[in-house]
Scaffold this active site. Structure first.
Site, PDB file in Angstrom:
ATOM      1  N   ASP A   1       0.837  -1.203   0.000  1.00 59.44           N
ATOM      2  CA  ASP A   1       0.000   0.000   0.000  1.00 59.44           C
ATOM      3  C   ASP A   1       0.873   1.255   0.000  1.00 59.44           C
ATOM      4  O   ASP A   1       0.358   2.371  -0.108  1.00 59.44           O
ATOM      5  CB  ASP A   1      -0.987  -0.006   1.158  1.00 59.44           C
ATOM      6  CG  ASP A   1      -0.320  -0.026   2.536  1.00 59.44           C
ATOM      7  OD1 ASP A   1       0.919  -0.088   2.607  1.00 59.44           O
ATOM      8  OD2 ASP A   1      -1.063  -0.001   3.541  1.00 59.44           O
ATOM      9  N   SER A   2       2.190   1.056   0.042  1.00 59.63           N
ATOM     10  CA  SER A   2       3.129   2.165  -0.161  1.00 59.63           C
ATOM     11  C   SER A   2       2.977   2.764  -1.551  1.00 59.63           C
ATOM     12  O   SER A   2       3.507   3.844  -1.822  1.00 59.63           O
ATOM     13  CB  SER A   2       4.570   1.691   0.042  1.00 59.63           C
ATOM     14  OG  SER A   2       4.824   0.506  -0.700  1.00 59.63           O
TER      15      SER A   2
ATOM     16  N   ASP B   1      -1.079  -6.379  -0.421  1.00 58.98           N
ATOM     17  CA  ASP B   1      -1.086  -5.669   0.859  1.00 58.98           C
ATOM     18  C   ASP B   1      -2.491  -5.125   1.122  1.00 58.98           C
ATOM     19  O   ASP B   1      -2.970  -4.237   0.414  1.00 58.98           O
ATOM     20  CB  ASP B   1      -0.076  -4.515   0.801  1.00 58.98           C
ATOM     21  CG  ASP B   1       0.365  -4.057   2.172  1.00 58.98           C
ATOM     22  OD1 ASP B   1      -0.136  -4.586   3.179  1.00 58.98           O
ATOM     23  OD2 ASP B   1       1.233  -3.155   2.237  1.00 58.98           O
TER      24      ASP B   1
ATOM     25  N   LYS C   1      -1.344  -9.584   2.879  1.00 55.96           N
ATOM     26  CA  LYS C   1      -0.589  -9.132   4.047  1.00 55.96           C
ATOM     27  C   LYS C   1      -1.469  -8.254   4.924  1.00 55.96           C
ATOM     28  O   LYS C   1      -2.156  -7.355   4.425  1.00 55.96           O
ATOM     29  CB  LYS C   1       0.658  -8.354   3.637  1.00 55.96           C
ATOM     30  CG  LYS C   1       1.508  -7.895   4.849  1.00 55.96           C
ATOM     31  CD  LYS C   1       2.817  -7.291   4.415  1.00 55.96           C
ATOM     32  CE  LYS C   1       2.699  -5.872   3.954  1.00 55.96           C
ATOM     33  NZ  LYS C   1       2.243  -4.931   5.022  1.00 55.96           N
TER      34      LYS C   1
ATOM     35  N   GLU D   1      -1.401  -5.855   8.490  1.00 51.03           N
ATOM     36  CA  GLU D   1      -0.567  -5.181   9.485  1.00 51.03           C
ATOM     37  C   GLU D   1      -1.160  -5.367  10.879  1.00 51.03           C
ATOM     38  O   GLU D   1      -2.372  -5.400  11.064  1.00 51.03           O
ATOM     39  CB  GLU D   1      -0.481  -3.679   9.189  1.00 51.03           C
ATOM     40  CG  GLU D   1       0.335  -3.329   7.969  1.00 51.03           C
ATOM     41  CD  GLU D   1       0.521  -1.823   7.818  1.00 51.03           C
ATOM     42  OE1 GLU D   1       0.222  -1.071   8.775  1.00 51.03           O
ATOM     43  OE2 GLU D   1       0.972  -1.388   6.738  1.00 51.03           O
TER      44      GLU D   1
ATOM     45  N   GLU E   1       9.238  -4.656  10.618  1.00 49.12           N
ATOM     46  CA  GLU E   1       9.670  -3.345  10.138  1.00 49.12           C
ATOM     47  C   GLU E   1      10.141  -2.466  11.286  1.00 49.12           C
ATOM     48  O   GLU E   1       9.426  -2.291  12.282  1.00 49.12           O
ATOM     49  CB  GLU E   1       8.534  -2.640   9.387  1.00 49.12           C
ATOM     50  CG  GLU E   1       8.932  -1.281   8.837  1.00 49.12           C
ATOM     51  CD  GLU E   1       7.922  -0.687   7.879  1.00 49.12           C
ATOM     52  OE1 GLU E   1       8.165   0.442   7.396  1.00 49.12           O
ATOM     53  OE2 GLU E   1       6.894  -1.328   7.599  1.00 49.12           O
TER      54      GLU E   1
END
Length: 301
Positions: free
Chosen positions: A54-55, A93, A123, A125, A193
């Site tokens: 999602d970056s 993501d 993915k 978070e 991270e």
């Protein structure tokens, strides 16, 4: 010999491949990818896993952070990446608020991600009971889940900014407990991270699933970078944990400046960049062009 080659053929990377790599001590490579061409190049170069992060909100869409990214935007970009990939394991993501509200949302959106894009994993978070429950429910549907702990950009407002996580005992223990909880829920790998490298090392030794570090030191089972950081194309100073492997922005900028210069000076395009036509055809067109110009001139009078 790498686990990816059998009978002279390159094999598709799967969850089983990644597990075998950890067991054999073979490092796993991961990069972000957001479009067909970057994915094509990375896949051919031997990257093991590709994260459609999602970056993309920051590096592709110009958002200030990842929070505005939608499922539709993620699906659009992941479809392009999946079309390019022949070998790498593709991870979708899950964007902010696509899985945090309830388990039903998480399962539905994870299903969309896999069904509509061709990705092989999603993915999520964060940790905690809801994340573990969502992970277990998604895995029960036959969808692999990559977990993500430490600095989780979707929680940047709650964290008070982008900063290292797990330096204090309480937070380090929380990350440790959440990692074990997510592994027990069925996660197939874990991104760590911006956590201290010794904490990442202990987790890597403790867990049976592969750990993928980004700012988590050299002892993780693999590494991931935002591709725009490693090519210095993000428009920002790369973070401490990133390394610029090639300054692609400098190369592209030089190329664009040379293009502008040559077009302005009429040195590009040359005849070599153009297509020919028989002079006889052109000569036949000239009288007609002259006649048309004369007619316009007479009409103005």
């Amino acid at each position: 010999m790498s686990a990816f080659f059998m009978g002279g053929k390159t094999m598709k990377v799967t969850v089983n491949t990644l597990r075998e790599m950890k067991e054999n001590g073979e490092k796993i490579t991961m990069l972000t990818a957001y479009d067909y061409q970057f994915a094509r190049i990375q896949d051919a170069a031997g990257v093991d896993t590709m994260l459609v992060g999602d970056s993309l909100g920051n590096v592709m869409l110009g958002y200030a952070n990842t929070l505005p990214v939608t499922m539709d935007e993620m699906i659009h970009h992941t479809k392009a990446v999946a079309r390019a990939v022949k070998r790498a394991f593709v991870i979708f993501d899950m964007p902010f608020m696509s899985y945090q509200v309830c388990v039903e949302d998480a399962v539905f959106n994870a299903g969309r991600a896999i069904k509509e894009t061709g990705a092989e994993c999603v993915k999520l978070e964060g940790g905690g009971p809801l994340a573990a429950e969502a992970t277990a429910a998604i895995v029960d549907c036959g969808i692999p889940v990559c977990a993500h702990l430490g600095l989780t950009p979707q929680s940047v407002n709650a964290m008070g900014g982008f900063m290292v996580q797990g330096k204090a005992l309480e937070k380090a223990r929380e990350i440790f407990d959440q990692a074990e909880m997510l592994q027990a829920a069925g996660a197939c790998m874990l991104v760590l991270e911006a956590v201290p490298w010794k904490l990442a090392q202990v987790l890597t030794e403790r867990l049976t699933i592969p750990t993928i570090g980004i700012g988590a030191g050299p002892h993780c089972d693999g590494q991931v970078l935002v591709v725009h950081d490693m090519f210095n194309m993000s428009g920002r100073v790369p973070p401490k944990f990133a390394k610029v492997f090639e300054d692609v922005e400098k190369i592209m900028s030089r190329g664009v400046k040379n293009y502008v210069k040559e077009v302005k000076a009429s040195t590009f395009p040359e005849t070599a960049h153009s297509f020919a036509i028989d002079d006889a055809i052109v000569n036949k067109l000239k009288p007609a062009a002259k006649k048309k110009a004369a007619s316009k001139k007479a009409a103005k009078k």
